[in-house]
Design an enzyme around this catalytic site. Structure first.
Site, PDB file in Angstrom:
ATOM      1  N   CYS A  16       0.811  -1.223   0.000  1.00 23.95           N
ATOM      2  CA  CYS A  16       0.000   0.000   0.000  1.00 23.95           C
ATOM      3  C   CYS A  16       0.841   1.268   0.000  1.00 23.95           C
ATOM      4  O   CYS A  16       0.318   2.365  -0.171  1.00 23.95           O
ATOM      5  CB  CYS A  16      -0.948  -0.012   1.199  1.00 23.95           C
ATOM      6  SG  CYS A  16      -2.328  -1.171   0.985  1.00 23.95           S
ATOM      7  N   ASP A  49     -14.080   3.398   2.329  1.00 27.08           N
ATOM      8  CA  ASP A  49     -13.326   2.221   1.922  1.00 27.08           C
ATOM      9  C   ASP A  49     -13.881   1.542   0.674  1.00 27.08           C
ATOM     10  O   ASP A  49     -13.149   0.867  -0.043  1.00 27.08           O
ATOM     11  CB  ASP A  49     -13.291   1.210   3.080  1.00 27.08           C
ATOM     12  CG  ASP A  49     -12.551   1.763   4.280  1.00 27.08           C
ATOM     13  OD1 ASP A  49     -11.327   1.907   4.185  1.00 27.08           O
ATOM     14  OD2 ASP A  49     -13.195   2.068   5.295  1.00 27.08           O
ATOM     15  N   GLY A 136     -11.224 -12.859 -13.748  1.00 25.54           N
ATOM     16  CA  GLY A 136     -10.278 -11.772 -13.563  1.00 25.54           C
ATOM     17  C   GLY A 136      -9.784 -11.210 -14.873  1.00 25.54           C
ATOM     18  O   GLY A 136     -10.304 -11.518 -15.947  1.00 25.54           O
TER      19      GLY A 136
END
Length: 344
Positions: A16, A49, A136
């Protein structure tokens, strides 16, 4: 035989810590058109979020995605951590995970078996979350990156946004801080205290269990602490709620080695960006340099920061500790003051 390679050596940054800085992101998002829909219960108004859209009176869907370059060298572990991090946004909103889709960027030059292990690690965490992996998308890229797009469910009346903190609430945090600094030390081969395993295990731990513990208590707001650090995400919660926070420096759970490494200036550029973004809104009273750096340190797959009715905080903490032994009451919410955050 699979190629042995140090994944973190292929990237300028990892985890992150690779996020666009909060201040710059705010400027970019500010220019986006605002589309109104009564069924959009949570958008990007308060840097929450995830997005939440109401389907009917009993059901809302949570949508989120997250991906980043490797934060560890082991492919399977990288997959686990990246998936746990992406799934976390659903839990921060009080929801349950239903489906997930892989997001992959991968170099042609690497052994495909490495990508296979990354995907296996991610799939294991989706299964642990009770979700279904259903596809995906992949692209070629010189830097490997992995994450998930996730859909979750939540009752429209039980959404936990970051904007509901109330004066008088107690603040609980569920994991130890400092993983960014520990990973930096590890990547410089300077993890002299062997904190890597503790940090990796923390990052791979799903926030599912903390979310499930919260469901029986009067929680007013929640967010997960990731790339903007503890102070950055606390700032967003206080700003969105119109409140301020008092943080007890001695009660914040921290990986001890991270403070030592910070004192040796093994700190991250992302941590300094986080400090610059929020330091004007913070007052740090007699907080040692090492701990300051940990408070601004970008976390990957960090814990949940919970604003809970004070009378229920001790009971919630006891329940949280069953799966999150590091959980602690770290402060309290107050009426809004000149400084959004005071650490003392």
């Amino acid at each position: 035989m699979k190629e042995k390679i140090r994944l973190t050596s292929l990237c300028q940054t990892g985890g992150c810590g690779a996020k666009i800085p909060a201040g710059r992101l705010e400027e970019i998002v500010r220019e986006l058109p605002v589309l109104h829909d009564d069924r959009l219960l949570v958008g990007f108004d308060y840097a929450d979020d995830a997005g939440v859209y109401k389907v009917n009176d009993e059901l809302a869907i949570i949508q989120t995605l997250d991906f980043f370059p490797p934060v560890v060298d082991d492919p399977y572990m990288f997959g686990q951590i990246a998936a746990a991090n992406a799934l976390s946004d659903v839990y921060a909103m009080g929801g349950t995970v239903k489906t997930a889709m892989n997001i992959v960027a991968f170099p042609d030059s690497l052994d495909a078996g490495i990508l296979g292990d990354i995907l296996k690690g991610g799939a294991q965490k989706v299964m642990e979350a009770g979700g279904i992996l259903c596809g995906g998308h992949s692209i070629r890229d010189n830097e490997p990156k992995y994450g998930l797009s996730v859909t979750g469910f939540v009752h429209p009346d039980k959404i936990l946004a970051n904007s509901g903190a109330k004066a008088g609430d107690l603040l609980i945090f569920t994991k130890k801080l400092g993983v960014g600094i520990v990973m930096a030390a590890k990547n410089m081969d300077m993890d002299s205290e062997g904190a890597f395993d503790e940090a990796a295990a923390s990052m791979a731990l799903l926030n599912r269990y903390a979310c499930e513990a919260m469901s029986a208590f009067d929680v007013h707001a929640c967010t997960d602490v990731t790339g903007f650090g503890f102070m950055g995400h606390l700032y967003e919660m206080m700003k969105a709620s119109g409140t301020s926070a008092l943080i007890y420096k001695d009660q914040v759970p921290v990986i001890g080695a991270a403070v030592d490494y910070a004192d040796q200036f093994m700190i991250t550029c992302a941590g300094q960006r986080n400090r610059r973004h929020t330091e004007a809104a913070a007052e740090l009273i007699d907080v040692a340099f090492g701990l300051q750096e940990v408070l601004f340190d970008p976390q990957t797959s960090g814990g949940l920061l919970i604003s809970c009715e004070a009378s229920q905080a001790s009971q919630l903490l006891e329940k949280l500790k069953e799966k999150n032994p590091a959980a602690a009451i770290v402060g309290q919410v107050t009426e809004q003051t000149e400084k959004s955050m005071t650490v003392f």
